[in-house]
Design a protein around this motif. Structure first.
Motif, PDB file in Angstrom:
ATOM      1  N   GLY A  69       0.815  -1.211   0.000  1.00  0.00           N
ATOM      2  CA  GLY A  69       0.000   0.000   0.000  1.00  0.00           C
ATOM      3  C   GLY A  69       0.846   1.259   0.000  1.00  0.00           C
ATOM      4  N   VAL A 102      -6.954   3.393   1.899  1.00  0.00           N
ATOM      5  CA  VAL A 102      -7.727   2.608   0.934  1.00  0.00           C
ATOM      6  C   VAL A 102      -6.828   1.592   0.230  1.00  0.00           C
ATOM      7  CG1 VAL A 102      -9.019   2.722  -1.232  1.00  0.00           C
ATOM      8  CG2 VAL A 102      -9.503   4.357   0.592  1.00  0.00           C
ATOM      9  N   MET A 103      -5.630   2.011  -0.162  1.00  0.00           N
ATOM     10  CA  MET A 103      -4.719   1.101  -0.864  1.00  0.00           C
ATOM     11  C   MET A 103      -4.209  -0.003   0.054  1.00  0.00           C
ATOM     12  SD  MET A 103      -2.555   3.723  -3.276  1.00  0.00           S
ATOM     13  CE  MET A 103      -3.356   4.635  -4.616  1.00  0.00           C
ATOM     14  N   SER A 106      -7.125  -2.526   0.600  1.00  0.00           N
ATOM     15  CA  SER A 106      -7.382  -3.397  -0.548  1.00  0.00           C
ATOM     16  C   SER A 106      -6.314  -4.481  -0.661  1.00  0.00           C
ATOM     17  CB  SER A 106      -7.451  -2.578  -1.831  1.00  0.00           C
ATOM     18  OG  SER A 106      -6.197  -1.971  -2.103  1.00  0.00           O
ATOM     19  N   LEU A 109      -6.922  -7.155   2.225  1.00  0.00           N
ATOM     20  CA  LEU A 109      -8.078  -8.028   2.031  1.00  0.00           C
ATOM     21  C   LEU A 109      -7.856  -9.071   0.943  1.00  0.00           C
ATOM     22  CD1 LEU A 109     -10.961  -5.401   2.312  1.00  0.00           C
ATOM     23  CD2 LEU A 109     -10.325  -7.139   3.994  1.00  0.00           C
ATOM     24  N   THR A 110      -7.019  -8.782  -0.005  1.00  0.00           N
ATOM     25  CA  THR A 110      -6.860  -9.676  -1.161  1.00  0.00           C
ATOM     26  C   THR A 110      -5.568 -10.484  -1.139  1.00  0.00           C
ATOM     27  OG1 THR A 110      -5.855  -7.858  -2.426  1.00  0.00           O
ATOM     28  CG2 THR A 110      -8.230  -8.175  -2.631  1.00  0.00           C
ATOM     29  N   PHE A 129     -10.389  -7.369  -7.409  1.00  0.00           N
ATOM     30  CA  PHE A 129     -10.750  -6.552  -6.253  1.00  0.00           C
ATOM     31  C   PHE A 129      -9.582  -5.660  -5.834  1.00  0.00           C
ATOM     32  CE2 PHE A 129     -11.446  -5.684  -1.755  1.00  0.00           C
ATOM     33  CZ  PHE A 129     -12.780  -5.329  -1.742  1.00  0.00           C
ATOM     34  N   MET A 130      -8.360  -6.219  -5.873  1.00  0.00           N
ATOM     35  CA  MET A 130      -7.201  -5.397  -5.535  1.00  0.00           C
ATOM     36  C   MET A 130      -7.033  -4.256  -6.528  1.00  0.00           C
ATOM     37  SD  MET A 130      -3.147  -6.362  -5.235  1.00  0.00           S
ATOM     38  CE  MET A 130      -3.088  -6.752  -3.488  1.00  0.00           C
ATOM     39  N   GLY A 133      -9.543  -1.630  -5.790  1.00  0.00           N
ATOM     40  CA  GLY A 133      -9.194  -0.918  -4.559  1.00  0.00           C
ATOM     41  C   GLY A 133      -8.092   0.100  -4.786  1.00  0.00           C
ATOM     42  N   SER A 136      -9.528   2.998  -6.585  1.00  0.00           N
ATOM     43  CA  SER A 136     -10.308   3.854  -5.670  1.00  0.00           C
ATOM     44  C   SER A 136      -9.383   4.778  -4.894  1.00  0.00           C
ATOM     45  CB  SER A 136     -11.113   2.975  -4.702  1.00  0.00           C
ATOM     46  OG  SER A 136     -12.012   2.145  -5.398  1.00  0.00           O
TER      47      SER A 136
END
Length: 558
Positions: A69, A102-103, A106, A109-110, A129-130, A133, A136
């Motif tokens: 991230g 946010v990064m 993501s 979670l993945t 999904f990554m 993310g 976003s």
């Protein structure tokens, strides 16, 4: 692409939106930066994927997500400096930190699925999904530069989403394929083409994002920002290098942990990428492997040289997975130790061995003895003796038919709790044998205190036995000491008639090795017993030679 609409600036002025292509020199800096980021992300995912025990996997995934991230966030900020029109802009601290969160979220979670997933479809979903993310996070960052959701270019937006998803999913699947290919290769797969291609794709992706979600152009443009992007790149480089150094330390710690656990049951693990990948893949597929259908037992005879004594068998695990192929049982058992599944797998193996003894009895072969290798963790588990007694009773198998084998180090290192567990087993008639004697930290003084029935001399005793008189004397002394303690002695690894002659001359009466038979499926045991009753050629040849030698001596004496 030149966009002709305008936005209001902070001062109320009408400001033009960004022109869509960066300057050449900053773009080159950014491409190098992006390539470095792709390489570091690959290494972080690989390190997480090669972790085996759940705690280390969780810790590695958390640490890797934080680093990924941070460096992707730094890369994204650096991308804005490629454009001369944005020299006068800087993101707000609030929005910049929100984009960072946010990064990181993501990635967190993945990453577990991307690093250890066994389904291509789930890997693709996690990669998508990554990518979304990370996009976003970029949109949040772009809004801090003055971009507006009301001024989104649909074409570049869809193109950037497609490129980001294809990049992330493509690299994830390539990582998954490379991880499996390493099982059949002796070298690490070089992935620099993927890294370089990923860096170039990120440059194009950032150009698309700038045009899809353009910031406000300041009224007065400044100079070149190649130096600024270099500073941001330096920040990510320091973070990446620091973590890469930590990766090497963590790999060393994990290897030492595995070596320590391996001494309790299996051989010392190799320190090579292929071995690490095999362990990681076994951990990924462990729920599929921990079934009675996958845990297949083969049986290797333990042959008594004294006539009239029945043979025994050692139950040896064999594993064949439809995806991973044939697996090393020792590596599998080490993974079970690291995953905390040792007791479960030991009980599954014991149930199969005891059930097989019952099936042999129904087929007209009652009373066959079987020895099973066991972990000290299982033996010292509360309630294990009661469970084992119930399992034997349920299958109508006598306790004296079962022998449990534990490695020398496992018995000595486990201390008083191990002695208590062994005495409890001896009380119900289940014998314990010290396996691989001489391969660990032999303590002859301990033999007087251990409630064991016998020892199995490691194959190291037999190696070079024909030409090494010191090994012959050593084996002879071990046999003498064991007899003084009323311990049975079995020699493993007998592979040639010459080795048979030597160990027989020393006085060993129980032997195991390829000379007599390899480990065989349970269905082949009855036929082997028939051949044993008829006389094994290996033993007949030796007995015939001994008989001829005795007759020759008698003739000479007469």
């Amino acid at each position: 692409m030149i966009v002709n609409d305008y936005l209001h600036g902070v001062t109320g002025e009408m400001l033009p939106r960004v022109v869509g292509y960066p300057s050449l020199l900053p773009m080159l800096f950014f491409a190098v930066f992006a390539t470095l980021v792709v390489h570091v992300c690959n290494r972080l995912v690989e390190h997480t994927a090669w972790s085996v025990d759940p705690g280390n996997r969780r810790l590695s995934a958390s640490h890797a997500a934080l680093i990924i991230g941070c460096i992707v966030w730094a890369l994204d900020i650096g991308g804005f400096f490629m454009y001369p029109h944005l020299d006068g802009l800087s993101p707000s601290l609030h929005d910049g930190l929100l984009a960072l969160l946010v990064m990181i979220a993501s990635a967190r979670l993945t990453l577990p699925e991307l690093s250890s997933g066994v389904s291509r479809r789930r890997t693709a979903v996690a990669g998508s999904f990554m990518a979304l993310g990370m996009l976003s996070g970029h949109f949040v960052l772009a809004m801090s530069y003055g971009a507006s959701l009301q001024q989104v270019e649909i074409g570049p937006l869809l193109a950037s989403i497609g490129v980001a998803v294809c990049l992330t999913v493509g690299l994830s699947i390539r990582h998954r394929v490379a991880k499996r290919r390493l099982l059949i290769r002796r070298h690490v797969v070089q992935r620099w083409p993927d890294v370089l291609m990923g860096g170039l794709v990120i440059v194009a992706l950032h150009c698309l994002l700038i045009n899809a979600f353009p910031p406000v152009v300041p009224a007065v443009a400044g100079g070149s920002q190649a130096g600024a992007i270099g500073v941001v790149a330096l920040f990510a480089l320091v973070v990446a290098l620091e973590h890469m150094g930590n990766l090497r330390l963590d790999q060393g710690l994990q290897l030492r942990l595995r070596q320590g656990l391996s001494m309790m049951r299996v051989v010392t693990p190799e320190a090579n990428p292929q071995h690490d990948v095999q362990m990681a893949l076994i951990a990924d597929h462990l729920p599929e492997l921990l079934t009675a259908q996958q845990l297949v037992l083969h049986f290797q005879p333990i042959v008594p040289l004294d006539k009239g004594q029945p043979p025994a068998f050692e139950a040896l695990l064999r594993l064949q997975h439809p995806v991973l192929g044939r697996l090393n049982p020792e590596v599998f058992l080490l993974v079970c130790e690291l995953q905390g599944k040792t007791t479960l797998v030991d009980r599954l193996i014991l149930e199969q061995a005891i059930g097989q003894m019952e099936r042999w009895a129904r087929a007209g072969l009652p009373g066959l003895r079987v020895s099973v290798n066991l972990s000290p963790t299982t033996l010292m588990e509360p309630g294990f003796n009661h469970w084992l007694a119930q399992t034997l009773a349920a299958h109508r198998v006598d306790a004296v038919q079962l022998t449990l084998e534990l490695t020398e180090h496992a018995i000595i290192a486990s201390g008083a709790p191990m002695l208590e567990a062994m005495r409890a087993l001896a009380g119900v008639g289940i014998a314990v044998v010290m396996d691989d004697f001489g391969a660990g930290y032999s303590s002859l003084a301990m033999l007087a205190d251990l409630p064991i029935r016998g020892i199995k001399c490691d194959r190291l005793f037999v190696r070079n036995l024909l030409v090494d008189s010191r090994r012959q004397r050593l084996l002879s002394h071990v046999l003498a000491i064991a007899r003084d303690f009323d311990l049975e002695v079995t020699a493993e690894g007998i592979e040639t008639p010459q080795e048979l002659d030597v160990v027989r001359e020393i006085g060993l009466r129980k032997l195991q090795g390829y000379l007599f038979a390899k480990a065989m499926p349970a269905e082949e045991v009855p036929d082997w017993l028939v051949r044993l009753a008829s006389g094994l050629p290996q033993l007949e040849t030796h007995e015939r030679a001994q008989g001829q030698e005795a007759m020759h001596l008698q003739e000479c004496a007469s």
